[in-house]
Design an enzyme around this catalytic site. Structure first.
Site, PDB file in Angstrom:
ATOM      1  N   CYS A   2      36.096  39.834  49.652  1.00  0.00           N
ATOM      2  CA  CYS A   2      35.038  39.441  50.577  1.00  0.00           C
ATOM      3  C   CYS A   2      33.706  39.859  49.952  1.00  0.00           C
ATOM      4  CB  CYS A   2      35.143  40.058  51.960  1.00  0.00           C
ATOM      5  SG  CYS A   2      36.595  39.552  52.882  1.00  0.00           S
ATOM      6  N   ARG A  27      34.932  37.092  44.887  1.00  0.00           N
ATOM      7  CA  ARG A  27      35.563  38.146  45.683  1.00  0.00           C
ATOM      8  C   ARG A  27      36.330  37.589  46.874  1.00  0.00           C
ATOM      9  NH1 ARG A  27      32.445  43.324  44.847  1.00  0.00           N
ATOM     10  NH2 ARG A  27      33.505  44.043  46.695  1.00  0.00           N
ATOM     11  N   TRP A  73      37.935  36.504  52.024  1.00  0.00           N
ATOM     12  CA  TRP A  73      39.316  36.491  51.534  1.00  0.00           C
ATOM     13  C   TRP A  73      40.142  37.006  52.707  1.00  0.00           C
ATOM     14  CZ3 TRP A  73      43.306  40.082  50.738  1.00  0.00           C
ATOM     15  CH2 TRP A  73      44.363  39.649  49.929  1.00  0.00           C
ATOM     16  N   ASN A  97      33.070  43.637  55.033  1.00  0.00           N
ATOM     17  CA  ASN A  97      33.985  43.652  53.889  1.00  0.00           C
ATOM     18  C   ASN A  97      34.859  44.884  54.057  1.00  0.00           C
ATOM     19  OD1 ASN A  97      35.166  43.635  51.342  1.00  0.00           O
ATOM     20  ND2 ASN A  97      33.369  44.504  50.330  1.00  0.00           N
ATOM     21  N   GLY A  98      36.183  44.714  54.042  1.00  0.00           N
ATOM     22  CA  GLY A  98      37.082  45.870  54.208  1.00  0.00           C
ATOM     23  C   GLY A  98      38.120  45.592  55.277  1.00  0.00           C
ATOM     24  N   GLU A 486      51.451  40.880  30.580  1.00  0.00           N
ATOM     25  CA  GLU A 486      50.106  40.381  30.861  1.00  0.00           C
ATOM     26  C   GLU A 486      50.040  38.859  30.647  1.00  0.00           C
ATOM     27  OE1 GLU A 486      47.560  41.163  32.330  1.00  0.00           O
ATOM     28  OE2 GLU A 486      45.879  40.089  31.464  1.00  0.00           O
ATOM     29  N   LYS A 490      49.024  36.205  33.555  1.00  0.00           N
ATOM     30  CA  LYS A 490      47.941  35.220  33.403  1.00  0.00           C
ATOM     31  C   LYS A 490      48.456  33.827  33.776  1.00  0.00           C
ATOM     32  CE  LYS A 490      44.955  37.034  33.181  1.00  0.00           C
ATOM     33  NZ  LYS A 490      44.937  38.460  33.231  1.00  0.00           N
ATOM     34  N   GLU A 493      49.014  33.555  37.568  1.00  0.00           N
ATOM     35  CA  GLU A 493      47.768  33.607  38.334  1.00  0.00           C
ATOM     36  C   GLU A 493      47.025  32.283  38.340  1.00  0.00           C
ATOM     37  OE1 GLU A 493      45.367  37.744  38.091  1.00  0.00           O
ATOM     38  OE2 GLU A 493      45.875  36.926  36.145  1.00  0.00           O
ATOM     39  N   HIS A 509      71.000  40.928  29.548  1.00  0.00           N
ATOM     40  CA  HIS A 509      71.440  41.604  30.771  1.00  0.00           C
ATOM     41  C   HIS A 509      71.061  40.824  32.019  1.00  0.00           C
ATOM     42  CE1 HIS A 509      72.780  44.955  28.425  1.00  0.00           C
ATOM     43  NE2 HIS A 509      71.586  45.063  27.856  1.00  0.00           N
ATOM     44  N   LYS A 608      39.015  38.844  43.420  1.00  0.00           N
ATOM     45  CA  LYS A 608      38.757  39.952  42.507  1.00  0.00           C
ATOM     46  C   LYS A 608      38.197  41.126  43.275  1.00  0.00           C
ATOM     47  CE  LYS A 608      37.181  40.159  37.801  1.00  0.00           C
ATOM     48  NZ  LYS A 608      38.458  39.993  37.119  1.00  0.00           N
TER      49      LYS A 608
HETATM   50  C1  G6P Z   1      42.975  42.007  41.004  1.00  0.00           C
HETATM   51  C2  G6P Z   1      42.430  41.151  39.883  1.00  0.00           C
HETATM   52  C3  G6P Z   1      43.100  41.541  38.578  1.00  0.00           C
HETATM   53  C4  G6P Z   1      42.928  43.020  38.325  1.00  0.00           C
HETATM   54  C5  G6P Z   1      43.421  43.873  39.498  1.00  0.00           C
HETATM   55  C6  G6P Z   1      42.994  45.326  39.347  1.00  0.00           C
HETATM   56  O1  G6P Z   1      44.303  41.693  41.238  1.00  0.00           O
HETATM   57  O2  G6P Z   1      42.631  39.773  40.141  1.00  0.00           O
HETATM   58  O3  G6P Z   1      42.500  40.806  37.530  1.00  0.00           O
HETATM   59  O4  G6P Z   1      43.630  43.380  37.180  1.00  0.00           O
HETATM   60  O5  G6P Z   1      42.830  43.401  40.709  1.00  0.00           O
HETATM   61  O6  G6P Z   1      41.596  45.390  39.411  1.00  0.00           O
HETATM   62  P1  G6P Z   1      40.711  46.517  38.755  1.00  0.00           P
HETATM   63  O7  G6P Z   1      39.305  46.129  39.107  1.00  0.00           O
HETATM   64  O8  G6P Z   1      41.115  47.804  39.419  1.00  0.00           O
HETATM   65  O9  G6P Z   1      40.969  46.536  37.308  1.00  0.00           O
END
Ligand code: G6P
Length: 613
Positions: A2, A27, A73, A97-98, A486, A490, A493, A509, A608
């Site tokens: 948010c 956000r 969000w 926000n929160g 990772e 990606k 996501e 396994h 984010k």
């Molecule tokens: C969200 C983002 C990720 C990030 C994660 C942790 O899920 O989409 O890209 O890795 O938060 O965020 P931070 O700011 O703590 O690295």
């Protein structure tokens, strides 16, 4: 997670509010809204993106010098116009926000007082609560909006950053924060508020960061702040180092693309202190770092998402080079599980934003368990996480806007490698010649990453073959297993293809049962001590008709054949090889997402800076 903005200005605030929301859209982007005071309270809200809201604002011909705005969000209540902020109670509007944890009890209390709710959100509770405080239905009757907000926040449990306007007080707005970030922009012509500094850059670089518990009243000419116990306080005004063009897209199509291609520069900036240095100094992590690095007997890394994979990579480095045990825990698990604290352990939190609620809570939990040696690796110097650790290293990746983290990850890795070397030095395990060689490799890293980025056309050619797949497997071994994780993250996501990563030795396994001609299997195949084992694992896939896409170091001697596609990485990079290999996987996901036509920077359901639990 948010985004909120607010303005009290000499001129019309609509342009600032909408521009601020666009900057904060990463956000949260499922709905948006704003309210202005102009001969009474006026509000516009829309499901969807800020662009939809802008159209509504134009339709409704809104204007006003005082306003608040929000991009959402969803937590409580589906994305819908009725759940979009601002929420209103009579002539008073709130953006938030929160998360308010006690909103159900408050809602019942307020309903008993006759307040009628029109949304499913926790935020609407705040609007009615402030109104009830204003009228003296809860607590003493408030003198003004400022004292009503001070009364209301005492009844809230959870995390919040709030901005409130009321038609009863058409000369200002009130903001408050607890647990969620909030900062003010200070200019000659007015005062502004936002949940992220980037949203203020269009008007100023002069910023005042509010502390937890602060409530502030903003008018055109003044800012008055009181702390958690109601005492007037002065908060410093600092000049932000961010420049407005750091958050602009420029020549790129997506922020993710821009941020991938910024990696050489971001690494160069993060490692700037190495230029000309013959050896590393612990002081780069803080004045007390040397003593701490000599004293600690192990490392505990706490993080979420991509940052946790940076931590997992560092575990391989720290145990191999520094020779001390290293555990990596997902912050949301660690904060609630019963663990065995060790006061001689170095607690390392890794976070791009420095505001991730679970990571912050995990850090606080570790501290209550007696972890005094804490260290943050973070990309935002003013963030909550940085303010709560004894030692810190600020990565200099610049603002990361794309939800899928890229340059934050590679710069975190570079910082973690520096930490590894310093821990090894602290334990007398690093020969001078080795230190020099590692520093040379670090200095060369930006150029090495540049060469991986140059592979884009070949990777793009592969992406077509993933676009119609529903599943993918990623394999790696040793320090490249976190890289495989990772890479899978990606792809999930941003392309919505179900992807899983395995240490290649685990294939037999279970996951091998999934392999058939429809299953692309991406292999991270550096020429390291695990290569021969990995080749055997690849044979297991080929023998079952799986389609292998192998990122191999040039000298790996893995050949393209039927069902095996090989892309040669430009350089073999020893311990730092994960930094290079992950860049190729970022490019792969990006191009698969482009073929699939997804919204790369704002993938569905995600956001984010996850400031909620
Ligand atoms: C969200 C983002 C990720 C990030 C994660 C942790 O899920 O989409 O890209 O890795 O938060 O965020 P931070 O700011 O703590 O690295």
């Amino acid at each position: 997670m948010c985004g909120i903005v607010g303005a009290v200005s000499a001129k019309d605030s609509i342009a600032f509010l909408l521009e601020g929301l666009s900057t904060l859209e990463y956000r949260g982007y499922d709905s948006a809204g704003l309210a202005v005071i102009n001969h009474g309270l006026q509000r516009a809200r829309a499901k969807g993106r800020v662009a939809e809201l802008a159209a509504r604002v134009e339709q409704q011909a809104l204007s006003g010098t005082i306003g608040i705005a929000h991009t959402r969000w969803a937590t409580h209540g589906v994305p819908a116009e009725r759940n979009a902020h601002p929420h209103i109670s009579a002539g008073l509007a709130v953006v938030h926000n929160g998360i308010i944890e006690n909103y159900e009890a408050l809602r019942e209390q307020l309903q008993a007082l006759g307040y009628v709710f029109t949304s499913d959100t926790d935020t609407e509770t705040i609007a009615h609560l402030i109104q009830a405080c204003f009228k003296g239905e809860i607590g003493e009757p408030a003198e003004n909006l400022f004292s009503a907000v001070q009364c209301a926040v005492k009844h809230l449990t959870g995390a919040f950053a709030l901005a409130v306007v009321s038609e009863e007080e058409p000369d200002g707005l009130v903001v408050a924060r607890e647990g969620s970030p909030l900062m003010l922009g200070i200019t000659e012509e007015g005062h502004y508020a936002a949940s992220d500094a980037s949203a203020l850059l269009s008007v100023t670089q002069q910023m005042m960061y509010l502390e937890n518990g602060d409530v502030a009243r903003l008018t055109r000419d003044a800012v008055v702040v009181v702390d958690a116990v109601g005492q007037p306080v002065k908060r410093d005004i600092v000049t932000s180092h961010l420049s407005a063009n750091a958050v602009e897209l420029g020549e790129f199509n997506h922020y993710m693309q821009k941020e991938m291609f910024e990696q050489p520069q971001a690494l160069g900036n993060t490692l700037e202190m190495l230029s000309g240095a013959g050896q590393l100094h612990p002081g780069i992590f803080g004045a007390d770092a040397q003593g701490v690095f000599e004293q600690v007997d192990s490392v505990l890394i706490l993080a979420c998402g991509t940052s946790s994979y940076a931590g997992m990579t560092a575990k391989y480095w720290i145990e191999q080079v520094a020779g001390i045990p290293c555990n990596v825990e997902i912050a949301s698990e660690y904060r609630y599980r019963v663990s065995v604290p060790n006061p001689n352990q170095l607690g390392v939190v890794i976070s791009q934003s420095g505001e991730t609620a679970d990571t912050l809570a995990a850090l606080q939990h570790a501290k209550t368990l007696g972890h005094t040696h804490t260290l943050a690796i973070c990309n935002v110097p003013e963030s909550a996480i940085v303010r709560e650790t004894a030692l810190r290293f600020i990565t200099r990746a610049g603002p990361e806007i794309g939800v899928a983290s890229t340059k934050a990850f590679t710069t975190q890795l570079s910082a973690l490698f520096l930490l590894t070397l310093l821990l090894a030095k602290g334990k007398q395990r690093l020969l001078e010649a080795d230190e020099k060689a590692y520093l040379d490799e670090l200095r060369h890293l930006p150029i090495a990453v540049e060469k991986v980025l140059a592979l884009e056309p070949s990777i793009q050619a592969w992406s077509q073959q993933f676009a119609n797949k529903h599943h993918a497997l990623f394999l790696g071994r040793g320090r490249h297993f976190p890289v495989a994780l990772e890479g899978a993250l990606k792809l999930k996501e941003i392309s919505y293809i179900h992807a899983e990563a395995y240490p290649a030795g685990e294939l037999k396994h279970g996951p091998l049962a999934l392999v058939d001609a429809e299953m692309p299997v991406v292999v991270v195949a550096p020429n390291d001590e695990m290569l021969e084992k990995l080749k055997a694992n690849m044979q297991e896939v080929s023998a079952r008709g799986g389609q292998l896409y192998v990122f191999a170091d040039g000298d790996s001697k893995v050949r393209s054949t039927d069902g095996v596609k090989v892309l040669a990485m430009p350089e073999h990079y020893g311990l730092l090889s994960p930094v290079l290999h992950v860049v190729s996987l970022q490019l792969l996901s990006y191009h698969v997402a482009l073929v699939k036509g997804t919204d790369v920077d704002k993938p569905r359901n995600l956001a984010k800076s996850v400031t909620v639990e």
